[in-house]
Design an enzyme around this catalytic site. Structure first.
Site, mmCIF file in Angstrom:
data_model
loop_
_atom_site.group_PDB
_atom_site.id
_atom_site.type_symbol
_atom_site.label_atom_id
_atom_site.label_comp_id
_atom_site.label_asym_id
_atom_site.label_seq_id
_atom_site.Cartn_x
_atom_site.Cartn_y
_atom_site.Cartn_z
ATOM 1 N N ASP A 4 5.091 6.150 12.906
ATOM 2 C CA ASP A 4 4.287 5.684 11.781
ATOM 3 C C ASP A 4 3.356 4.545 12.195
ATOM 4 O O ASP A 4 2.158 4.568 11.925
ATOM 5 C CB ASP A 4 5.180 5.204 10.643
ATOM 6 C CG ASP A 4 5.649 6.334 9.745
ATOM 7 O OD1 ASP A 4 4.982 7.384 9.707
ATOM 8 O OD2 ASP A 4 6.678 6.171 9.079
ATOM 9 N N GLY B 230 -4.985 6.941 3.970
ATOM 10 C CA GLY B 230 -3.662 7.163 4.535
ATOM 11 C C GLY B 230 -3.564 8.322 5.502
ATOM 12 O O GLY B 230 -2.736 8.305 6.413
ATOM 13 N N LYS C 290 13.488 6.999 5.753
ATOM 14 C CA LYS C 290 13.233 6.607 7.141
ATOM 15 C C LYS C 290 14.270 5.628 7.687
ATOM 16 O O LYS C 290 14.693 5.740 8.841
ATOM 17 C CB LYS C 290 11.817 6.060 7.272
ATOM 18 C CG LYS C 290 10.774 7.142 7.014
ATOM 19 C CD LYS C 290 9.357 6.628 7.110
ATOM 20 C CE LYS C 290 8.370 7.757 6.809
ATOM 21 N NZ LYS C 290 6.972 7.344 6.938
ATOM 22 N N GLY D 240 10.668 1.685 5.394
ATOM 23 C CA GLY D 240 10.661 2.400 6.661
ATOM 24 C C GLY D 240 9.306 2.425 7.335
ATOM 25 O O GLY D 240 9.159 2.049 8.500
ATOM 26 N N ALA D 241 8.273 2.856 6.599
ATOM 27 C CA ALA D 241 6.930 2.903 7.180
ATOM 28 C C ALA D 241 6.392 1.505 7.417
ATOM 29 O O ALA D 241 5.797 1.216 8.463
ATOM 30 C CB ALA D 241 5.996 3.691 6.274
#
Length: 270
Positions: free
Chosen positions: A116, A252, A79, A143-144
């Site tokens: 995200d 999730g 990401k 990234g997330a």
């Protein structure tokens, strides 16, 4: 035997979307997006592409050369790198330093966005765990995690504690967040869970059966929410142990559910 999802027909006119990751066995987006394409009557398909970090730049460049590829979804660990490979980026991508979707523009360029954080907060709020005026402890500044950090502060989280052993990455994220939300973020190399109302695992730990826990659930304050961004397995060891201790748990897959409408608008899917 056909390898295409039920209701999806592949032909020479089919538009392609890919999801890039390393690994990709855990990705859930094809199972959600391909039925949506079929439901909307869109001649398109989303397929997983296993791309190792050392090959990512070449893979993205190759996809640019393919005239029937309209978009790229990005998952772990690409990401942050994907944000740097885009020609243009949204404000959210600049703040988060990462991207999870690239759209091909009319001139062939890639435009990067990150859903995200938006998806995570939407799923969290929809489950009754609004982060507004709450103290959130976030484990993982990748990234997330970076996108989730920005979205939590946008949603009104009063305090955000972010931990990551990569101090350079952690400090860079904190500097970007402080530009927009000064004084609301603290950082540490190890998890600090004291006083947290919501604790989030934004690391890849939990994808594999033998992974260590990202933090000790027995140190989470009583009555707190423990959230994971791992989508497969649905019930990670972290969530299983947290639930056993009486904590509220948040799965999730809710992060992807919360992104579907955003993806539809971003890619013009009807």
């Amino acid at each position: 035997m056909s390898g295409t999802p039920p209701g999806v027909t592949i032909s020479g006119t089919t538009r392609l979307y890919v999801v890039l990751g390393d690994p990709v066995a855990q990705v859930q987006s094809p199972a959600m997006l391909n039925p949506l394409f079929a439901e909307l009557g869109i001649d398109a398909v989303l397929v997983p592409v296993h791309a190792k970090p050392e090959h990512l730049e070449r893979v993205v460049a190759g996809l640019r050369c393919m005239g029937n590829v309209d978009g790229i979804f990005v998952t772990v660990p690409h990401k942050a790198a994907a944000a740097g490979l885009a020609d243009r980026r949204s404000a959210m991508v600049d703040v988060a330093g990462s991207a999870n979707a690239l759209r091909r523009e009319a001139d062939g360029s890639w435009y990067a966005e990150n859903f995200d954080g938006i998806g995570f907060v939407a799923g969290l709020t929809g489950a009754g765990h609004d982060p507004k005026a709450r103290h959130v402890a976030l484990v993982g500044a990748g990234g997330a995690g970076s996108a989730i950090a920005a979205a939590l502060l946008t949603a009104g989280a009063e305090r955000l504690s972010v931990c990551d052993p990569d101090t350079a990455k952690l400090n860079a994220l904190a500097a970007r967040l402080d530009t927009h939300w000064p004084g609301r973020t603290s950082t540490s190399a190890q998890p600090r869970l004291d006083g947290a109302d919501i604790v989030v695992n934004a690391t890849p730990l939990g994808l594999k059966p033998g992974d260590p826990l990202p933090f000790r659930p027995d140190l989470v304050p009583r009555g707190s929410v423990v959230a994971d961004i791992i989508m497969k397995p649905r019930e990670t060891r972290l969530l299983r142990e947290a639930a056993g201790l009486g904590h509220h748990v948040h799965y999730g897959i809710s992060m992807l559910d919360g992104q579907l409408d955003s993806y539809r608008a971003f890619f013009g899917l009807g």
